[in-house]
Design an enzyme around this catalytic site. Structure first.
Site, PDB file in Angstrom:
ATOM      1  CB  CYS A 146     -23.925  33.944   6.504  1.00 42.13           C
ATOM      2  SG  CYS A 146     -22.201  33.737   6.775  1.00 42.13           S
ATOM      3  N   GLY A 147     -26.732  36.083   5.637  1.00 41.62           N
ATOM      4  CA  GLY A 147     -27.922  36.230   5.179  1.00 41.62           C
ATOM      5  C   GLY A 147     -29.100  35.181   5.944  1.00 41.62           C
ATOM      6  CE  LYS A 148     -29.701  32.257  12.701  1.00 38.60           C
ATOM      7  NZ  LYS A 148     -29.115  32.839  14.064  1.00 38.60           N
TER       8      LYS A 148
ATOM      9  N   GLY B 185     -33.322  33.384  -3.138  1.00 33.51           N
ATOM     10  CA  GLY B 185     -34.078  32.500  -3.374  1.00 33.51           C
ATOM     11  C   GLY B 185     -33.610  31.138  -4.065  1.00 33.51           C
TER      12      GLY B 185
ATOM     13  N   GLY C 270     -30.462  46.710  22.120  1.00 34.08           N
ATOM     14  CA  GLY C 270     -30.408  45.437  21.478  1.00 34.08           C
ATOM     15  C   GLY C 270     -30.050  44.369  22.262  1.00 34.08           C
ATOM     16  N   GLY C 271     -29.336  43.530  21.851  1.00 36.42           N
ATOM     17  CA  GLY C 271     -28.669  42.242  22.629  1.00 36.42           C
ATOM     18  C   GLY C 271     -28.342  42.454  23.860  1.00 36.42           C
TER      19      GLY C 271
ATOM     20  CG  ASN D 194     -31.624  38.062   3.532  1.00 33.63           C
ATOM     21  OD1 ASN D 194     -32.440  38.928   3.987  1.00 33.63           O
ATOM     22  ND2 ASN D 194     -30.658  38.429   2.837  1.00 33.63           N
TER      23      ASN D 194
ATOM     24  CG  ASP E 182     -30.880  35.482  16.248  1.00 35.81           C
ATOM     25  OD1 ASP E 182     -30.283  35.262  15.488  1.00 35.81           O
ATOM     26  OD2 ASP E 182     -30.889  35.741  17.191  1.00 35.81           O
TER      27      ASP E 182
ATOM     28  CG  ASN F 240     -29.152  30.432  -0.818  1.00 36.10           C
ATOM     29  OD1 ASN F 240     -28.105  30.346  -1.773  1.00 36.10           O
ATOM     30  ND2 ASN F 240     -29.252  31.481  -0.072  1.00 36.10           N
TER      31      ASN F 240
END
Ligand code: O2Y
Ligand code: MN
Length: 583
Positions: free
Chosen positions: A251-253, A493, A199-200, A255, A276, A495
């Site tokens: 925090c659901g970024k 949704g 990954g990162g 999403n 991201d 949000n």
């Protein structure tokens, strides 16, 4: 295309002299090359081909058990002066870092192939895109970089004879966690990563280049490299406005980036530009314009379902690499929170036989999918626009049980920088350590800002002075809890209802209430149509500011700021003004 760029050729030769591979393969990005590399990875067992009917073009991979996430404690910013890295980064002098890593790389590719990956961060032909070259001994890295970046000839073509490119050396070596290092050399435009395959740590175009090195470049060149999603909101009249958002992990970024508006928001549509990273420059029109430098999503698998994020799940249905999830006997994948029944039998992320009765989770909590952004059902028609998209609003957010209301708007740019600079999340049960501990993560850049964070805040302040038509800055908090510790706001949704208010503010369509922390919505200005089980009273509850809680928050901000050696005066002034407004 044969590489003729002298600086690239010389550097590759130097890296090969150090790592001593048996073979060097230049990556061109072609389909034939992809097929060849995939066949090789499958033949050695490094990757598994998934069922062609269920998941066409998809592969499965397991990393070493000790190598499942980014390693912040082994990530260094190597600048000549320690102060230039700042207190939020691990620091090592460049000469010491090279001296430490050279022996680890020396001969580490004997018996292996060195792949040379020229890659482009940003759309092809865009003046704001940047080139990197990563050499690696991992086919897995090559195949992931193929999804996450524009790789091969396209990058060499954009580079031409230029010497302006980021040098990335990656070697798996022995995947020894005691000698794992992710070193950044902003003064040399270089990244050295050793002893990881995941990954990162190893997809050097992502966090290492697009955030840590790019934030340095942005500081020098007058733009912003940010840990932000970019989304577009289309109104029923067909006009589209764009918003970026920075959120700490969990925090659901992703999403939010792929949100589906509620049924009541007839005629509205949300488009994803990026989930991201955002690179933002000032356009000729005086607005801030953003591109997504990436070409794919490296998303967390657990919890991704048709309920939480259908767009993400649908993106992964072809040409995707799955890492550290459950492999089923019929060549499919599964993870906890996928929303489908678990397979009766499978193999877990550790490679052990797994059943739903097994005591351990089948998928690693940080297991991932690497999927092409172009496959996302809600990808923006503008996601590869060379000029990017104009930004109307910037969102900052975190997980706060009691402190931050659902949404508030900063009074002006510098106040918005202060809101970002003091951003925090409270730890959840999933995170290591105590629950409810406040962790400051300014602009969600704590692990990714490649220079002194005080200078970074000053850069934001300076950018504000140059942007004639700046985006408005907001703070959102989807995570207020009630007296029983339950989340009050439905999130996902819904949000969108908050985004609607945000855009109404940007468009001067709605008034707000001035409070000590910023402008807040009148409860009647958040559209609750069709929101079952959530009342106006519930909304009023999460639009309150508790003075005692904020007195603690101010103390926390003072402690946070006290750690900075180069805190700009503007941030002190903002803190003083906040105290004054509460007095
Ligand atoms: O653990 C990793 O290597 C991946 S971390 C990651 C991946 C995609 C997007 N964001 C992140 C992050 O840590 O912010
Ligand atoms: Mn991220």
């Amino acid at each position: 295309m044969v590489c003729t760029n002298k600086s690239v050729l010389e550097w590759v030769e130097e890296m090969a002299a150090l790592t001593k591979p048996d073979r060097i393969v230049w990556i061109d990005g072609s389909k034939a090359e992809k097929d060849r590399l995939e066949a090789e990875a499958v033949s050695t067992g490094e990757m598994v081909r998934l069922d062609e009917k269920k998941l066409p073009g998809c592969l499965y991979h397991r990393t070493a058990l000790n190598d499942v996430a980014r390693v912040e404690h082994r990530t260094f910013i190597c600048t000549s002066k320690k102060e230039d890295a700042g207190h939020t980064n691990n620091w090592m002098a460049p000469a010491d870092a090279y001296a430490k890593l050279r022996p680890l790389f020396d001969g580490s590719m004997k018996g292996r192939t060195m792949y040379v990956i020229p890659y482009l961060m940003g759309p092809a032909g865009s003046p704001v895109s940047k080139v990197g070259v990563e050499v690696t001994d991992s086919i897995y890295v090559v195949l992931n970089m193929r999804i996450m970046t524009r790789m091969g000839d396209i990058a060499l073509k954009q580079l031409g004879d230029s010497n302006d490119w980021v040098r990335g050396l990656h070697g798996k070596a022995q995947v020894d966690e005691e000698n794992r290092y992710i070193m950044h050399f902003p003064e040399d435009n270089a990244i050295w990563s050793v002893n990881s395959g995941y990954g990162g740590n190893v997809l050097l175009g992502k966090k290492c280049f697009s955030l840590r090195i790019a934030s340095n470049l942005a500081h020098k060149e007058g733009w912003l490299a940010e840990h932000m999603l970019i989304l577009g909101i289309e109104a029923p009249d067909g006009s589209v406005q764009y918003v970026t958002g920075a959120f700490p992990s969990a925090c659901g970024k992703t999403n939010l980036a792929m949100l589906i508006p509620p049924a009541s928001a007839k005629g509205y549509k949300v488009y994803t530009v990026g989930d991201d990273i955002a690179w933002m420059r000032i356009g000729e029109d005086g607005r801030l314009w953003a591109i997504n430098p990436e070409a794919g999503f490296f998303g967390v698998a657990p919890g991704t379902s048709m309920k939480s994020n259908p767009n993400a799940l649908l993106t992964t249905k072809a040409n995707t690499i799955f890492t550290n999830v459950v492999l089923t006997e019929d060549g499919d994948v599964w993870w906890e929170g996928m929303g489908t029944p678990p397979p009766a039998k499978g193999t877990d992320w550790k490679g052990n036989p797994w059943t739903p009765g097994s005591p351990e989770k089948g998928a690693n909590p940080n297991s991932r999918f690497t999927a092409p952004a172009a496959q996302c059902p809600c990808i923006s028609p503008k996601w590869e626009a060379p000029e990017g998209v104009p930004i109307s609003a910037i969102l900052f957010g975190g997980r706060r049980a009691k402190t931050a209301p659902l949404v508030y708007q900063s009074f002006d740019w510098n106040h918005g920088v202060f809101v970002g600079a003091t951003m925090a999340s409270e730890t959840t049960a999933a995170a290591a350590g105590n629950v409810g501990v406040v962790r400051r993560d300014p602009m969600a850049m704590l692990p990714f800002c490649g220079y002194n964070m005080g200078d970074y805040f000053a850069h934001w302040v300076a950018m504000g002075q140059r942007i004639k038509n700046p985006p408005k800055i907001f703070n959102v908090n989807w995570f207020r809890t009630d007296e029983n510790g339950k989340f009050v706001w439905p999130g996902f949704g819904d949000n969108f209802r908050v985004l609607e208010w945000v855009l109404d503010r940007c468009n001067g369509k709605v008034d707000a209430v001035s409070t000590p922390i910023g402008y807040m919505p009148k409860p009647e200005d958040i559209d609750l149509t069709g929101l079952d089980g959530f009342t106006r009273k519930d909304l009023e509850g999460i639009l309150t500011i508790d003075r005692d809680v904020w007195a603690d928050e101010i103390k926390g901000i003072e402690e946070h700021f006290a750690k900075f050696d180069r805190l700009p005066a503007e941030m002190r002034e903002q803190l003083a003004a906040l105290k004054q407004r509460f007095a």
